[in-house]
Design a protein around this motif. Sequence first.
Motif, short mmCIF file in Angstrom:
data_model
loop_
_atom_site.label_atom_id
_atom_site.label_comp_id
_atom_site.label_asym_id
_atom_site.label_seq_id
_atom_site.Cartn_x
_atom_site.Cartn_y
_atom_site.Cartn_z
N VAL A 19 0.87 -1.17 0.00
CA VAL A 19 0.00 0.00 0.00
C VAL A 19 0.91 1.22 0.00
O VAL A 19 1.71 1.40 0.91
CB VAL A 19 -0.94 0.02 1.22
CG1 VAL A 19 -1.76 1.30 1.22
CG2 VAL A 19 -1.85 -1.20 1.22
N GLU A 20 0.79 2.00 -1.06
CA GLU A 20 1.69 3.15 -1.23
C GLU A 20 0.88 4.43 -1.36
O GLU A 20 -0.12 4.47 -2.10
CB GLU A 20 2.57 2.95 -2.46
CG GLU A 20 3.59 4.06 -2.67
CD GLU A 20 4.56 3.76 -3.81
OE1 GLU A 20 5.52 4.51 -3.97
OE2 GLU A 20 4.34 2.76 -4.55
N LYS A 21 1.29 5.45 -0.67
CA LYS A 21 0.66 6.76 -0.79
C LYS A 21 1.32 7.47 -1.96
O LYS A 21 2.41 8.04 -1.84
CB LYS A 21 0.82 7.57 0.49
CG LYS A 21 0.02 8.86 0.50
CD LYS A 21 0.12 9.56 1.85
CE LYS A 21 -0.75 10.81 1.90
NZ LYS A 21 -0.66 11.50 3.22
N THR A 22 0.68 7.41 -3.12
CA THR A 22 1.26 7.97 -4.33
C THR A 22 0.87 9.44 -4.47
O THR A 22 -0.07 9.92 -3.84
CB THR A 22 0.79 7.20 -5.57
OG1 THR A 22 -0.62 7.44 -5.76
CG2 THR A 22 1.02 5.70 -5.39
N VAL A 23 1.61 10.13 -5.33
CA VAL A 23 1.35 11.55 -5.59
C VAL A 23 1.03 11.72 -7.07
O VAL A 23 1.73 11.17 -7.94
CB VAL A 23 2.57 12.41 -5.22
CG1 VAL A 23 2.27 13.89 -5.50
CG2 VAL A 23 2.94 12.22 -3.76
N ILE A 24 -0.02 12.46 -7.37
CA ILE A 24 -0.38 12.72 -8.75
C ILE A 24 0.60 13.74 -9.35
O ILE A 24 0.73 14.85 -8.86
CB ILE A 24 -1.81 13.26 -8.87
CG1 ILE A 24 -2.80 12.19 -8.39
CG2 ILE A 24 -2.14 13.66 -10.31
CD1 ILE A 24 -4.24 12.65 -8.37
N ILE A 25 1.28 13.31 -10.40
CA ILE A 25 2.18 14.20 -11.12
C ILE A 25 1.40 15.03 -12.13
O ILE A 25 1.61 16.23 -12.29
CB ILE A 25 3.29 13.41 -11.84
CG1 ILE A 25 4.12 12.62 -10.82
CG2 ILE A 25 4.17 14.32 -12.68
CD1 ILE A 25 5.12 11.66 -11.45
N GLU A 26 0.47 14.36 -12.78
CA GLU A 26 -0.30 15.02 -13.84
C GLU A 26 -1.57 14.22 -14.10
O GLU A 26 -1.61 13.01 -13.92
CB GLU A 26 0.54 15.10 -15.12
CG GLU A 26 -0.09 15.88 -16.25
CD GLU A 26 0.80 15.95 -17.48
OE1 GLU A 26 0.41 16.60 -18.46
OE2 GLU A 26 1.89 15.33 -17.46
N GLN A 27 -2.62 14.90 -14.50
CA GLN A 27 -3.85 14.26 -14.99
C GLN A 27 -4.19 14.87 -16.35
O GLN A 27 -4.45 16.06 -16.46
CB GLN A 27 -5.00 14.41 -14.02
CG GLN A 27 -6.29 13.80 -14.52
CD GLN A 27 -7.13 13.10 -13.46
OE1 GLN A 27 -7.65 12.03 -13.73
NE2 GLN A 27 -7.27 13.66 -12.27
N ARG A 28 -4.16 14.03 -17.38
CA ARG A 28 -4.34 14.50 -18.75
C ARG A 28 -5.70 14.09 -19.30
O ARG A 28 -6.20 13.02 -18.99
CB ARG A 28 -3.26 13.92 -19.67
CG ARG A 28 -1.83 14.20 -19.23
CD ARG A 28 -0.86 13.33 -19.99
NE ARG A 28 0.53 13.55 -19.57
CZ ARG A 28 1.52 12.70 -19.78
NH1 ARG A 28 1.27 11.55 -20.41
NH2 ARG A 28 2.74 12.98 -19.37
N VAL A 29 -6.26 14.94 -20.13
CA VAL A 29 -7.50 14.63 -20.83
C VAL A 29 -7.13 13.99 -22.17
O VAL A 29 -6.45 14.61 -22.99
CB VAL A 29 -8.35 15.89 -21.07
CG1 VAL A 29 -9.59 15.55 -21.89
CG2 VAL A 29 -8.74 16.53 -19.74
#
Length: 255
Positions: free
Chosen positions: A5-15
């Motif tokens: 279980v890893e607490k990840t970080v959003i680098i980018e969200q693309r459409v």
Amino acid sequence: MPKLVEKTVIIEQRVLAAEVRELVLDAPVIAAQVRPGQFVHVRVANGVEPLLRRPFSIAKADAGRGVLHIIYRIVGKGTAGLSLLESGDHLDCMGPLGNGFIFQGEHPLLVGGGMGLAPLAYLAQQLCPKPVEILMGGRSREEMFWISVFEKLCRNIHITTDDGSLGTQGVTLDQLPKLLDSQSFDMVYTCGPKVMMAGVVRLAGIHNIPSQISLEDFMACGVGACLSCTCAGSDGKRRKVCSEGPVFWGGEVSL
């Protein structure tokens, strides 16, 4: 392989399309272990609703950079909430989960439809520099953003669309017999609608080519405890998609 279980970080969200998004996550621990065909189980909200995690295929992984790519369609409350997250937000991800694809053969063919193309993208990445070819299908030109995903990974891209707005009009099963007749493929990998995968397995079998399928299913726990994602095996026994799959050999399960 341990489940993390890893607490990840959003680098980018693309459409990518009207209802399709690509999440790029900083997830060094999972990225170092994940194999094509495996998935992550994501807590899409910090509150009580929605309660259950959502399973997502891995479309790309870079162990060196510690990055995961997830491509998903907005279909309900969970994915709608996920689409609102931004760079810097955190996501609780469990994985890598399930059994992935087995690498076999020297001239593989990938067959995918719709969002089933997501796990095939990571597979194609890992199969290079083998002469990978892909047959992909979608409803229209607007859905075929997948071309940009696969164009650097596959030697040849064969396209079908339901409306004929791109590639050949029809579905993947219309073109598959011609491809199998014209070339010496020695492995077929497929993911997409079950009716498509059933047809792929049948046609590959006629040509004496082994096949592997990747199932997509609703999952509650993701680790084989709750039995919510079982499917019928060809031997009459039940198979857990999350822990025994999601990748199976063609003919191993009923579609």
